[in-house]
Design a protein around this motif. Structure first.
Motif, PDB file in Angstrom:
ATOM      1  N   UNK A  11       0.833  -1.215   0.000  1.00 31.46           N
ATOM      2  CA  UNK A  11       0.000   0.000   0.000  1.00 31.46           C
ATOM      3  C   UNK A  11       0.863   1.259   0.000  1.00 31.46           C
ATOM      4  N   UNK A  12       1.924   1.227   0.772  1.00 37.14           N
ATOM      5  CA  UNK A  12       2.826   2.382   0.863  1.00 37.14           C
ATOM      6  C   UNK A  12       3.450   2.673  -0.498  1.00 37.14           C
ATOM      7  N   UNK A  13       3.966   1.639  -1.148  1.00 36.79           N
ATOM      8  CA  UNK A  13       4.607   1.829  -2.442  1.00 36.79           C
ATOM      9  C   UNK A  13       3.602   2.201  -3.525  1.00 36.79           C
ATOM     10  N   UNK A  14       2.410   1.638  -3.474  1.00 33.46           N
ATOM     11  CA  UNK A  14       1.374   2.039  -4.437  1.00 33.46           C
ATOM     12  C   UNK A  14       1.015   3.507  -4.255  1.00 33.46           C
ATOM     13  N   UNK A  15       0.892   3.936  -3.008  1.00 32.19           N
ATOM     14  CA  UNK A  15       0.537   5.330  -2.719  1.00 32.19           C
ATOM     15  C   UNK A  15       1.609   6.286  -3.227  1.00 32.19           C
ATOM     16  N   UNK A  16       2.875   5.899  -3.076  1.00 33.79           N
ATOM     17  CA  UNK A  16       3.970   6.745  -3.565  1.00 33.79           C
ATOM     18  C   UNK A  16       3.870   6.972  -5.071  1.00 33.79           C
ATOM     19  N   UNK A  17       3.363   5.967  -5.783  1.00 33.44           N
ATOM     20  CA  UNK A  17       3.239   6.071  -7.232  1.00 33.44           C
ATOM     21  C   UNK A  17       1.829   6.486  -7.663  1.00 33.44           C
ATOM     22  N   UNK A  18       0.959   6.681  -6.670  1.00 25.60           N
ATOM     23  CA  UNK A  18      -0.436   7.034  -6.950  1.00 25.60           C
ATOM     24  C   UNK A  18      -1.111   5.978  -7.821  1.00 25.60           C
ATOM     25  N   UNK A  19      -0.834   4.706  -7.514  1.00 27.74           N
ATOM     26  CA  UNK A  19      -1.384   3.582  -8.263  1.00 27.74           C
ATOM     27  C   UNK A  19      -2.530   2.940  -7.498  1.00 27.74           C
ATOM     28  N   UNK A  20      -3.478   2.406  -8.236  1.00 24.20           N
ATOM     29  CA  UNK A  20      -4.538   1.582  -7.657  1.00 24.20           C
ATOM     30  C   UNK A  20      -4.043   0.135  -7.623  1.00 24.20           C
ATOM     31  N   UNK A  21      -4.806  -0.713  -6.962  1.00 32.66           N
ATOM     32  CA  UNK A  21      -4.480  -2.142  -6.993  1.00 32.66           C
ATOM     33  C   UNK A  21      -4.521  -2.645  -8.430  1.00 32.66           C
ATOM     34  N   UNK A  22      -5.454  -2.150  -9.205  1.00 31.32           N
ATOM     35  CA  UNK A  22      -5.579  -2.544 -10.613  1.00 31.32           C
ATOM     36  C   UNK A  22      -4.332  -2.145 -11.408  1.00 31.32           C
ATOM     37  N   UNK A  23      -3.820  -0.952 -11.166  1.00 27.25           N
ATOM     38  CA  UNK A  23      -2.604  -0.495 -11.855  1.00 27.25           C
ATOM     39  C   UNK A  23      -1.437  -1.443 -11.583  1.00 27.25           C
ATOM     40  N   UNK A  24      -1.243  -1.774 -10.312  1.00 25.74           N
ATOM     41  CA  UNK A  24      -0.153  -2.679  -9.951  1.00 25.74           C
ATOM     42  C   UNK A  24      -0.378  -4.060 -10.547  1.00 25.74           C
ATOM     43  N   UNK A  25      -1.601  -4.536 -10.466  1.00 28.83           N
ATOM     44  CA  UNK A  25      -1.922  -5.859 -11.008  1.00 28.83           C
ATOM     45  C   UNK A  25      -1.579  -5.946 -12.491  1.00 28.83           C
ATOM     46  N   UNK A  26      -1.965  -4.940 -13.254  1.00 26.05           N
ATOM     47  CA  UNK A  26      -1.667  -4.933 -14.692  1.00 26.05           C
ATOM     48  C   UNK A  26      -0.173  -4.904 -14.950  1.00 26.05           C
ATOM     49  N   UNK A  27       0.555  -4.173 -14.146  1.00 27.87           N
ATOM     50  CA  UNK A  27       2.003  -4.037 -14.370  1.00 27.87           C
ATOM     51  C   UNK A  27       2.773  -5.321 -14.090  1.00 27.87           C
ATOM     52  N   UNK A  28       2.211  -6.213 -13.265  1.00 30.67           N
ATOM     53  CA  UNK A  28       2.908  -7.473 -12.962  1.00 30.67           C
ATOM     54  C   UNK A  28       2.181  -8.708 -13.503  1.00 30.67           C
TER      55      UNK A  28
END
Length: 74
Positions: A11-28
């Motif tokens: 959550x901390x790292x997603x917040x730093x990048x202003x990413x949603x869970x969906x954004x992170x999911x797509x990237x990996x």
């Protein structure tokens, strides 16, 4: 050593990048639900997935995922 928990800072790292869970999911290459279950400690990612997540954040695996004693505060 018996009361250890697998924790993460996703959550901390997603917040730093202003990413949603969906954004992170797509990237990996996983689903949003997978990211959600990892963040909530329901699912422990494989070493491969943990490395992919660390790579997108330009961090080490150890900065994102860690083992904590059950009685430690987050």
């Amino acid at each position: 050593m018996g009361n250890e928990l697998f924790k993460n800072n996703l959550r901390v790292y997603r917040a730093k990048m202003n990413w949603t869970q969906e954004d992170l999911a797509k990237s990996v290459g996983v689903t949003r639900k997978t990211i959600n279950t990892i963040e909530n400690g329901v699912f422990i990612p494989s070493a491969f997935l943990a490395l992919k997540i660390a790579k997108v954040f330009h961090e080490t695996v150890e900065n994102i995922f860690f083992i904590a004693e059950e009685n430690e505060k987050e």
